[in-house]
Design a protein around this motif. Structure first.
Motif, PDB file in Angstrom:
ATOM      1  N   VAL A 400       0.839  -1.197   0.000  1.00 20.33           N
ATOM      2  CA  VAL A 400       0.000   0.000   0.000  1.00 20.33           C
ATOM      3  C   VAL A 400       0.876   1.250   0.000  1.00 20.33           C
ATOM      4  O   VAL A 400       0.673   2.181  -0.801  1.00 20.33           O
ATOM      5  CB  VAL A 400      -0.943   0.010   1.229  1.00 20.33           C
ATOM      6  CG1 VAL A 400      -1.695   1.339   1.315  1.00 20.33           C
ATOM      7  CG2 VAL A 400      -1.939  -1.141   1.158  1.00 20.33           C
ATOM      8  N   ILE A 401       1.866   1.280   0.888  1.00 15.81           N
ATOM      9  CA  ILE A 401       2.746   2.447   0.976  1.00 15.81           C
ATOM     10  C   ILE A 401       3.538   2.622  -0.318  1.00 15.81           C
ATOM     11  O   ILE A 401       3.708   3.747  -0.813  1.00 15.81           O
ATOM     12  CB  ILE A 401       3.678   2.313   2.198  1.00 15.81           C
ATOM     13  CG1 ILE A 401       2.858   2.388   3.489  1.00 15.81           C
ATOM     14  CG2 ILE A 401       4.749   3.406   2.181  1.00 15.81           C
ATOM     15  CD1 ILE A 401       3.656   2.155   4.751  1.00 15.81           C
ATOM     16  N   MET A 402       4.010   1.514  -0.900  1.00 18.35           N
ATOM     17  CA  MET A 402       4.742   1.586  -2.158  1.00 18.35           C
ATOM     18  C   MET A 402       3.909   2.251  -3.248  1.00 18.35           C
ATOM     19  O   MET A 402       4.416   3.043  -4.058  1.00 18.35           O
ATOM     20  CB  MET A 402       5.157   0.183  -2.601  1.00 18.35           C
ATOM     21  CG  MET A 402       5.980   0.122  -3.894  1.00 18.35           C
ATOM     22  SD  MET A 402       5.030   0.131  -5.426  1.00 18.35           S
ATOM     23  CE  MET A 402       4.290  -1.492  -5.398  1.00 18.35           C
ATOM     24  N   SER A 403       2.613   1.957  -3.278  1.00 14.18           N
ATOM     25  CA  SER A 403       1.742   2.517  -4.313  1.00 14.18           C
ATOM     26  C   SER A 403       1.420   3.987  -4.071  1.00 14.18           C
ATOM     27  O   SER A 403       0.920   4.668  -4.961  1.00 14.18           O
ATOM     28  CB  SER A 403       0.442   1.713  -4.385  1.00 14.18           C
ATOM     29  OG  SER A 403      -0.375   1.939  -3.245  1.00 14.18           O
ATOM     30  N   GLU A 404       1.726   4.486  -2.860  1.00 16.18           N
ATOM     31  CA  GLU A 404       1.340   5.845  -2.486  1.00 16.18           C
ATOM     32  C   GLU A 404       2.479   6.860  -2.500  1.00 16.18           C
ATOM     33  O   GLU A 404       2.246   8.047  -2.734  1.00 16.18           O
ATOM     34  CB  GLU A 404       0.747   5.845  -1.065  1.00 16.18           C
ATOM     35  CG  GLU A 404      -0.551   5.068  -0.925  1.00 16.18           C
ATOM     36  CD  GLU A 404      -1.027   4.994   0.517  1.00 16.18           C
ATOM     37  OE1 GLU A 404      -2.248   4.985   0.721  1.00 16.18           O
ATOM     38  OE2 GLU A 404      -0.179   4.945   1.427  1.00 16.18           O
ATOM     39  N   ILE A 405       3.707   6.441  -2.231  1.00 19.79           N
ATOM     40  CA  ILE A 405       4.748   7.409  -1.877  1.00 19.79           C
ATOM     41  C   ILE A 405       5.531   7.972  -3.056  1.00 19.79           C
ATOM     42  O   ILE A 405       6.228   8.974  -2.896  1.00 19.79           O
ATOM     43  CB  ILE A 405       5.754   6.800  -0.869  1.00 19.79           C
ATOM     44  CG1 ILE A 405       6.424   5.556  -1.459  1.00 19.79           C
ATOM     45  CG2 ILE A 405       5.077   6.504   0.446  1.00 19.79           C
ATOM     46  CD1 ILE A 405       7.508   4.979  -0.574  1.00 19.79           C
ATOM     47  N   PHE A 406       5.427   7.361  -4.256  1.00 19.14           N
ATOM     48  CA  PHE A 406       6.231   7.846  -5.378  1.00 19.14           C
ATOM     49  C   PHE A 406       5.416   8.760  -6.291  1.00 19.14           C
ATOM     50  O   PHE A 406       4.300   8.418  -6.665  1.00 19.14           O
ATOM     51  CB  PHE A 406       6.778   6.676  -6.196  1.00 19.14           C
ATOM     52  CG  PHE A 406       7.708   5.779  -5.437  1.00 19.14           C
ATOM     53  CD1 PHE A 406       8.886   6.274  -4.909  1.00 19.14           C
ATOM     54  CD2 PHE A 406       7.400   4.448  -5.241  1.00 19.14           C
ATOM     55  CE1 PHE A 406       9.742   5.455  -4.194  1.00 19.14           C
ATOM     56  CE2 PHE A 406       8.250   3.617  -4.536  1.00 19.14           C
ATOM     57  CZ  PHE A 406       9.425   4.126  -4.004  1.00 19.14           C
TER      58      PHE A 406
END
Length: 482
Positions: A400-406
């Motif tokens: 989830v975080i990977m899909s949000e932070i970039f």
């Protein structure tokens, strides 16, 4: 301006109209608005369902080796090293898929990347089904690995890009839920049918995905980035409802992308710059911790682990894992937008630490011939606590975080790097697990527990809370903290 306008759309106009529905003396216009909101949710949910068929396929591939280890080794006369290669070559294929996932999804779109993945997985399963020796078996496993390497990047990214922010966490977590359901189904069915028949069942989710992709829109953010303005507006309207005013949200997305387009095209070396360094550090580190707590070793070889702990058969243990994974992951899906990402992942890492300590202690007692009647119970209890803890946080939250932070201009390059790191760790853990267990079963689990402890410290120090923020707001937050 763009972020504020998105906030007005997502928290203001639409949200207020939904709240008004609970008031007395409802008008016909209020009823129409409720219908419009429900319609928009249905398209987002349907699109998510189609995408997570790829996640189910991911789980089917990962879970395949656990219930089939003894039968494949017996039927094809494979040594332990040969079966370890079969189990781990999935991750080698996934590493290559991960390297190419960003380029594929940026070039052909999120839907195009999912189609490519499904075709590779179908080819791989057919190769496994027709294999009569180690070579074709490994080729098939490699192809399915390549497919799920692409899936592991594109599915959470697609869901994050189509979802309203108040649904994004829960919907993105469905990625992990379907991975868990896929692996659990493999555990359960694999205990009842032959390994060849089990390979054929892996084709079914790919077919559902390929059919479903014909009926869902492409990611609006990708269409906007590709300069396809008309298609972008059509896709966004489909996802938000035909009568919903998308003007402000569309302007916000386009404004954000236009601001990013003036920057030079992202290269791999740019990821170490100060501008993106924090995002990359968070994404890479979470994937390292996710893998080096040992999930793929325990998941790939669960059956043999229970046998080593003193059970006559590992089937009961793998069935227990399947029964624990699904409801706990459902709970995590519900909690992620309530408790937030940070608390959930730290609680999860604490549970993994406890599970590893219990399992390692059970093997230590067995080696010392102490309390032997407690050894199987401690082993099963430790593994089940481990699996439950991983499923509620460490499994879904890093994705989830990977899909949000970039930011979208580096999402392809950065996402490929993060997924590559994840699969490199998966290969290292899955290939070395049997050898580590031969070296020291207690030591193996104590090493994994140390990584769980480090995860808690890292998340507390470095990871921002992304709950309740738009993707554009998250970028602004990370830039401020850099």
């Amino acid at each position: 301006m763009a972020i504020r306008e998105i906030k007005d759309v997502e928290r203001g106009d639409i949200a207020n109209k939904v709240e008004d529905l609970g008031k007395p003396f409802l008008t016909d216009q209020d009823d129409e608005k409720e219908s419009e909101v429900n319609e928009s949710y249905l398209m987002v949910i349907f699109s998510t369902f189609v995408a997570v068929c790829g996640s189910f396929e991911f789980g089917s591939c990962v879970g395949y080796s656990a219930p089939t280890q003894s039968s494949i080794r017996q039927d094809l006369n494979l040594s332990l090293a040969e079966f370890s290669m079969f189990g781990s070559i999935l991750t080698i294929g996934a590493m290559i898929g991960a390297v190419m996932s960003g380029k594929i999804s940026d070039f052909s779109g999120r839907k195009g990347a999912m189609r490519t993945s499904a075709c590779f997985c179908i080819t791989g399963w057919l190769a496994v089904f027709f294999s009569k020796g180690a070579l074709l078996l490994d080729v098939g496993r490699f192809f399915t690995g390549y497919g799920i390497g692409v899936f592991s990047y594109v599915v959470p990214v697609y869901i994050a890009e189509i979802s309203p922010k108040h649904l994004r966490g829960g919907l993105t977590t469905l990625n992990q839920l379907m991975i868990v359901i896929g692996s659990s189904v493999s555990f359960l069915i694999g205990s009842l049918i032959s390994w060849k028949t089990l390979a054929l069942t892996g084709i079914a989710p790919c077919i559902v995905l390929l059919v479903g992709l014909c009926f869902i829109p492409e990611s609006p953010r990708w269409l906007a980035k590709a300069g396809r303005e008309k298609d972008f507006l059509i896709a966004l309207q489909m996802l938000r409802g035909k009568d919903i005013d998308i003007t402000n949200e569309a302007q916000g997305i386009q404004g954000s992308i236009q601001a990013l387009e003036i920057l030079p095209k992202a290269r791999i070396q740019d990821l170490v710059s100060k501008k993106y360094g924090r995002s990359v550090t968070i994404g890479v580190s979470l994937m390292v911790f996710q893998q080096f707590v040992g999930i793929n070793g325990i998941g790939f070889y669960a059956s043999e682990t229970f046998v080593k702990a003193g059970f006559s058969s590992g089937k009961l243990g793998t069935i227990a894992i399947a029964c624990v994974q699904v409801p706990i992951t459902v709970l995590g899906t519900i909690l992620i937008d309530k408790t937030g990402r940070r608390p959930l992942i730290m609680i999860s890492a604490g549970g993994i630490f406890l599970g590893c300590i219990l399992t390692g202690t059970s093997f230590f007692l067995k080696g010392q011939s102490l309390l032997l009647e407690w050894v199987p119970m401690l082993a099963v209890g430790g593994v089940l606590i481990y699996v439950a803890a991983f499923s509620i946080g460490m499994g879904p939250v890093p994705w989830v975080i990977m899909s949000e932070i970039f930011p979208i201009n580096v999402k392809g390059v950065a996402g490929s790097l993060v997924v590559l790191v994840n699969w490199s760790g998966a290969w290292a853990v899955s290939y070395t697990f049997n050898f580590l267990m031969s070296w020291s079963s207690p030591g193996t689990f104590y090493i994994y527990s140390a990584f769980a402890a480090m995860t808690i410290i890292f998340v507390a120090k470095m990871v921002p809370e992304t709950k309740g923020k738009t993707l554009e707001e998250i970028q602004a937050c990370i830039r401020r903290e850099t």
